[in-house]
Design a protein around this motif. Sequence first.
Motif, PDB file in Angstrom:
ATOM      1  N   UNK A 138      12.818  -3.627  -3.346  1.00 50.95           N
ATOM      2  CA  UNK A 138      12.069  -2.687  -4.174  1.00 50.95           C
ATOM      3  C   UNK A 138      10.696  -2.404  -3.574  1.00 50.95           C
ATOM      4  N   UNK A 139      10.085  -3.407  -2.980  1.00 46.75           N
ATOM      5  CA  UNK A 139       8.795  -3.173  -2.327  1.00 46.75           C
ATOM      6  C   UNK A 139       8.964  -2.213  -1.150  1.00 46.75           C
ATOM      7  N   UNK A 140      10.028  -2.400  -0.385  1.00 49.21           N
ATOM      8  CA  UNK A 140      10.300  -1.490   0.728  1.00 49.21           C
ATOM      9  C   UNK A 140      10.536  -0.076   0.223  1.00 49.21           C
ATOM     10  N   UNK A 141      11.201   0.050  -0.929  1.00 49.85           N
ATOM     11  CA  UNK A 141      11.446   1.375  -1.507  1.00 49.85           C
ATOM     12  C   UNK A 141      10.133   2.050  -1.880  1.00 49.85           C
ATOM     13  N   UNK A 142       9.195   1.272  -2.438  1.00 52.15           N
ATOM     14  CA  UNK A 142       7.871   1.825  -2.758  1.00 52.15           C
ATOM     15  C   UNK A 142       7.200   2.339  -1.493  1.00 52.15           C
ATOM     16  N   UNK A 143       7.212   1.538  -0.446  1.00 50.83           N
ATOM     17  CA  UNK A 143       6.550   1.922   0.807  1.00 50.83           C
ATOM     18  C   UNK A 143       7.191   3.150   1.433  1.00 50.83           C
ATOM     19  N   UNK A 144       8.501   3.221   1.405  1.00 48.41           N
ATOM     20  CA  UNK A 144       9.186   4.353   2.023  1.00 48.41           C
ATOM     21  C   UNK A 144       8.927   5.641   1.256  1.00 48.41           C
ATOM     22  N   UNK A 145       8.883   5.557  -0.068  1.00 51.64           N
ATOM     23  CA  UNK A 145       8.555   6.756  -0.845  1.00 51.64           C
ATOM     24  C   UNK A 145       7.081   7.129  -0.676  1.00 51.64           C
ATOM     25  N   UNK A 146       6.228   6.115  -0.644  1.00 46.22           N
ATOM     26  CA  UNK A 146       4.790   6.389  -0.479  1.00 46.22           C
ATOM     27  C   UNK A 146       4.508   7.014   0.885  1.00 46.22           C
ATOM     28  N   UNK A 147       5.355   6.719   1.856  1.00 44.90           N
ATOM     29  CA  UNK A 147       5.219   7.321   3.188  1.00 44.90           C
ATOM     30  C   UNK A 147       5.295   8.838   3.109  1.00 44.90           C
ATOM     31  N   UNK A 148       6.154   9.373   2.253  1.00 41.38           N
ATOM     32  CA  UNK A 148       6.273  10.834   2.151  1.00 41.38           C
ATOM     33  C   UNK A 148       4.992  11.449   1.585  1.00 41.38           C
ATOM     34  N   UNK A 149       4.346  10.732   0.672  1.00 44.50           N
ATOM     35  CA  UNK A 149       3.062  11.216   0.151  1.00 44.50           C
ATOM     36  C   UNK A 149       2.016  11.190   1.268  1.00 44.50           C
ATOM     37  N   UNK A 150       2.052  10.155   2.084  1.00 40.58           N
ATOM     38  CA  UNK A 150       1.120  10.072   3.213  1.00 40.58           C
ATOM     39  C   UNK A 150       1.335  11.208   4.211  1.00 40.58           C
ATOM     40  N   UNK A 151       2.593  11.552   4.423  1.00 37.25           N
ATOM     41  CA  UNK A 151       2.893  12.655   5.341  1.00 37.25           C
ATOM     42  C   UNK A 151       2.345  13.982   4.830  1.00 37.25           C
ATOM     43  N   UNK A 152       2.142  14.076   3.509  1.00 34.27           N
ATOM     44  CA  UNK A 152       1.618  15.311   2.916  1.00 34.27           C
ATOM     45  C   UNK A 152       0.090  15.358   2.930  1.00 34.27           C
TER      46      UNK A 152
END
Length: 244
Positions: free
Chosen positions: A31-45
């Motif tokens: 679940x922590x990895x899922x948070x990081x992977x989704x947060x990565x898309x926000x960072x890309x924006x």
Amino acid sequence: MRDLDEYEDTLIERFKEHPVLANITRLSDDDFAAVLLQRRFVSLAFTPAYDLAIDLLRDEAGLRIARIILREEYPDGHGHTRSHREDMTEDLRRLGVSRAALVGSRPTATTKRAIDDAFELIADSGTHDNADLRLLTILRFWGEILVSVEYGRLWERMRPLLTRDGENRSLFYYPHHVHDAKTRPLTTVSLLSGTHSDRLATRVTELLAKEESTDCFKQLEEQALRIKVSFYDQFLPALERVGA
């Protein structure tokens, strides 16, 4: 300005205590990895959001600050140094996120909405007479201060994995927690400050002084906070799985 500082600090504390962020160390590894992977898309924006705001800004002083911050995301024009986005990917790798997981990840509907809502907030701000104040307020609060809060909480979970022999080895998360943070109240900001939010605050406070009302400042920060909260709300079921 003192009342705005108190108002803003209250919002910061509210975000810091979001259940997912406050309990980040209790999440399962998946679940922590899922948070990081989704947060990565926000960072890309992040960079296109800054580009959009720069397109809409008319204030030269604000433009210079925004341009400098944007260029810091790509520290080497010759291609020999990683961008900040690449540093993020390197941190993810060191945290145990596989390339397969990275390649296979896709933004959820909630993540897409959080990104779209941020772009809409920026675009709408450009239509107002006080667009410069609005745009710089969003960049500072959505793009810097709340990001520092997020990464500070995430760092609580990352620290053992990204610290070796007492050395902090984080290339992205911890440095951004530090250099995006609000370190000075609005009454004492300075361009000499090393953080992005404090540098933006120098122009925000000057523009606020010309306003008859500070309502738009408060409303925009509330909206920015709601966007951030909505992103993390999608991970509330992860807390239920660990009984938090």
